[in-house]
Design a protein around this motif. Structure first.
Motif, short mmCIF file in Angstrom:
data_model
loop_
_atom_site.label_atom_id
_atom_site.label_comp_id
_atom_site.label_asym_id
_atom_site.label_seq_id
_atom_site.Cartn_x
_atom_site.Cartn_y
_atom_site.Cartn_z
N LEU A 149 -43.62 -33.56 10.76
CA LEU A 149 -42.58 -32.56 11.00
C LEU A 149 -43.17 -31.22 11.44
CD1 LEU A 149 -40.11 -33.30 8.08
CD2 LEU A 149 -39.74 -33.65 10.52
N LEU A 150 -44.32 -30.85 10.89
CA LEU A 150 -44.95 -29.60 11.32
C LEU A 150 -45.44 -29.70 12.75
CD1 LEU A 150 -46.83 -28.47 8.11
CD2 LEU A 150 -44.81 -27.46 9.15
N ILE A 151 -45.95 -30.85 13.14
CA ILE A 151 -46.35 -31.03 14.54
C ILE A 151 -45.14 -30.92 15.45
CG2 ILE A 151 -47.24 -32.72 16.19
CD1 ILE A 151 -49.15 -33.63 13.94
N ALA A 152 -44.02 -31.54 15.05
CA ALA A 152 -42.79 -31.44 15.82
C ALA A 152 -42.30 -30.00 15.89
CB ALA A 152 -41.72 -32.34 15.21
N ALA A 153 -42.45 -29.26 14.79
CA ALA A 153 -42.02 -27.85 14.77
C ALA A 153 -42.86 -27.02 15.73
CB ALA A 153 -42.13 -27.30 13.36
N ILE A 154 -44.16 -27.25 15.73
CA ILE A 154 -45.03 -26.49 16.64
C ILE A 154 -44.68 -26.79 18.10
CG2 ILE A 154 -47.42 -26.28 17.44
CD1 ILE A 154 -48.23 -26.68 14.47
N ILE A 155 -44.45 -28.07 18.40
CA ILE A 155 -44.09 -28.43 19.77
C ILE A 155 -42.76 -27.81 20.16
CG2 ILE A 155 -43.42 -30.38 21.23
CD1 ILE A 155 -45.58 -32.00 19.79
N ALA A 156 -41.78 -27.85 19.25
CA ALA A 156 -40.46 -27.30 19.56
C ALA A 156 -40.54 -25.79 19.78
CB ALA A 156 -39.48 -27.62 18.45
N VAL A 157 -41.26 -25.09 18.91
CA VAL A 157 -41.29 -23.63 18.99
C VAL A 157 -42.16 -23.14 20.14
CG1 VAL A 157 -42.01 -21.55 17.75
CG2 VAL A 157 -40.73 -23.31 16.56
N GLU A 158 -43.29 -23.79 20.36
CA GLU A 158 -44.25 -23.33 21.36
C GLU A 158 -44.02 -23.90 22.75
OE1 GLU A 158 -46.55 -20.99 20.95
OE2 GLU A 158 -45.87 -20.71 18.89
N LEU A 181 -28.92 -24.48 23.82
CA LEU A 181 -29.87 -25.56 23.57
C LEU A 181 -31.03 -25.16 22.66
CD1 LEU A 181 -30.09 -27.42 26.99
CD2 LEU A 181 -29.08 -28.23 24.86
N PRO A 182 -31.67 -24.00 22.84
CA PRO A 182 -32.75 -23.64 21.90
C PRO A 182 -32.26 -23.47 20.46
CG PRO A 182 -32.92 -22.34 23.89
CD PRO A 182 -31.62 -23.08 23.97
N MET A 183 -31.04 -22.95 20.29
CA MET A 183 -30.51 -22.81 18.95
C MET A 183 -30.30 -24.18 18.30
SD MET A 183 -26.91 -21.29 17.52
CE MET A 183 -26.05 -22.68 18.21
N PHE A 184 -29.78 -25.14 19.08
CA PHE A 184 -29.59 -26.48 18.55
C PHE A 184 -30.92 -27.13 18.20
CE2 PHE A 184 -25.40 -26.59 21.00
CZ PHE A 184 -24.67 -26.27 19.87
N ALA A 185 -31.94 -26.87 19.00
CA ALA A 185 -33.28 -27.40 18.70
C ALA A 185 -33.79 -26.81 17.39
CB ALA A 185 -34.23 -27.10 19.84
N GLY A 186 -33.58 -25.52 17.18
CA GLY A 186 -33.99 -24.89 15.93
C GLY A 186 -33.24 -25.44 14.72
N LEU A 187 -31.94 -25.65 14.87
CA LEU A 187 -31.15 -26.22 13.78
C LEU A 187 -31.59 -27.65 13.47
CD1 LEU A 187 -27.55 -24.97 14.61
CD2 LEU A 187 -28.99 -24.30 12.70
N LEU A 188 -31.85 -28.42 14.50
CA LEU A 188 -32.34 -29.79 14.30
C LEU A 188 -33.66 -29.78 13.56
CD1 LEU A 188 -31.94 -32.81 14.94
CD2 LEU A 188 -33.26 -32.40 17.01
N LEU A 189 -34.51 -28.83 13.89
CA LEU A 189 -35.80 -28.71 13.23
C LEU A 189 -35.64 -28.34 11.76
CD1 LEU A 189 -38.77 -28.91 13.95
CD2 LEU A 189 -38.73 -26.48 14.43
N LEU A 190 -34.74 -27.41 11.45
CA LEU A 190 -34.49 -27.04 10.05
C LEU A 190 -33.93 -28.20 9.25
CD1 LEU A 190 -33.00 -23.45 10.41
CD2 LEU A 190 -35.20 -24.10 9.43
N ILE A 191 -33.03 -28.95 9.84
CA ILE A 191 -32.47 -30.11 9.15
C ILE A 191 -33.54 -31.16 8.92
CG2 ILE A 191 -30.86 -32.05 9.42
CD1 ILE A 191 -29.00 -30.04 10.89
N ALA A 192 -34.41 -31.36 9.92
CA ALA A 192 -35.49 -32.35 9.78
C ALA A 192 -36.47 -31.94 8.69
CB ALA A 192 -36.21 -32.52 11.11
N LEU A 193 -36.71 -30.64 8.55
CA LEU A 193 -37.62 -30.18 7.50
C LEU A 193 -36.99 -30.25 6.12
CD1 LEU A 193 -39.20 -27.09 9.28
CD2 LEU A 193 -40.38 -29.18 8.62
N ALA A 194 -35.69 -30.07 6.02
CA ALA A 194 -35.02 -30.05 4.73
C ALA A 194 -34.63 -31.45 4.23
CB ALA A 194 -33.78 -29.18 4.79
N SER A 195 -34.42 -32.38 5.12
CA SER A 195 -33.90 -33.68 4.70
C SER A 195 -34.85 -34.46 3.79
CB SER A 195 -33.50 -34.54 5.91
OG SER A 195 -34.64 -34.83 6.68
N PRO A 196 -36.18 -34.45 3.99
CA PRO A 196 -37.02 -35.17 3.02
C PRO A 196 -36.97 -34.58 1.62
CG PRO A 196 -38.27 -34.65 5.00
CD PRO A 196 -36.97 -33.96 5.10
N LEU A 197 -36.80 -33.28 1.55
CA LEU A 197 -36.70 -32.65 0.24
C LEU A 197 -35.39 -33.00 -0.45
CD1 LEU A 197 -38.11 -29.12 1.06
CD2 LEU A 197 -39.28 -31.01 -0.07
#
Length: 87
Positions: free
Chosen positions: A32-41, A67-83
């Motif tokens: 997920l952190l690799i996906a976050a770096i790719i999405a943000v950078e 679209l960038p906002m939706f990508a950020g929201l998807l990233l937050l959901i992906a980071l929170a769902s395992p927890l």
């Protein structure tokens, strides 16, 4: 305890997914952190630059700018769902 009985219990626990969850969770967070770096950078700057250089207007421009906002929201959901699954 009988070694065969203990082995059967460990096999049952392993197949139930109760062992080794820390390793799976760590691997998940690394991914997920690799996906976050790719999405943000990569994804967000490329999309913003493409939208700014396009000649879109009106509703199309509004949707493209979201679209960038939706990508950020998807990233937050992906980071929170395992927890949330672990609670």
């Amino acid at each position: 305890m009988n070694p065969i009985k203990r082995l059967k219990e460990e096999a049952r626990a392993f197949s139930a997914g109760t062992r080794g969850q820390g390793t799976n969770l760590a691997g998940l967070f690394i991914g997920l952190l690799i996906a976050a770096i790719i999405a943000v950078e990569v994804f967000i700057p490329v999309v913003l630059e493409s939208v700014n250089s396009s000649n879109a207007s009106g509703t199309t421009l509004t949707i493209l700018e979201l679209l960038p906002m939706f990508a950020g929201l998807l990233l937050l959901i992906a980071l929170a769902s395992p927890l949330m699954r672990r609670i």
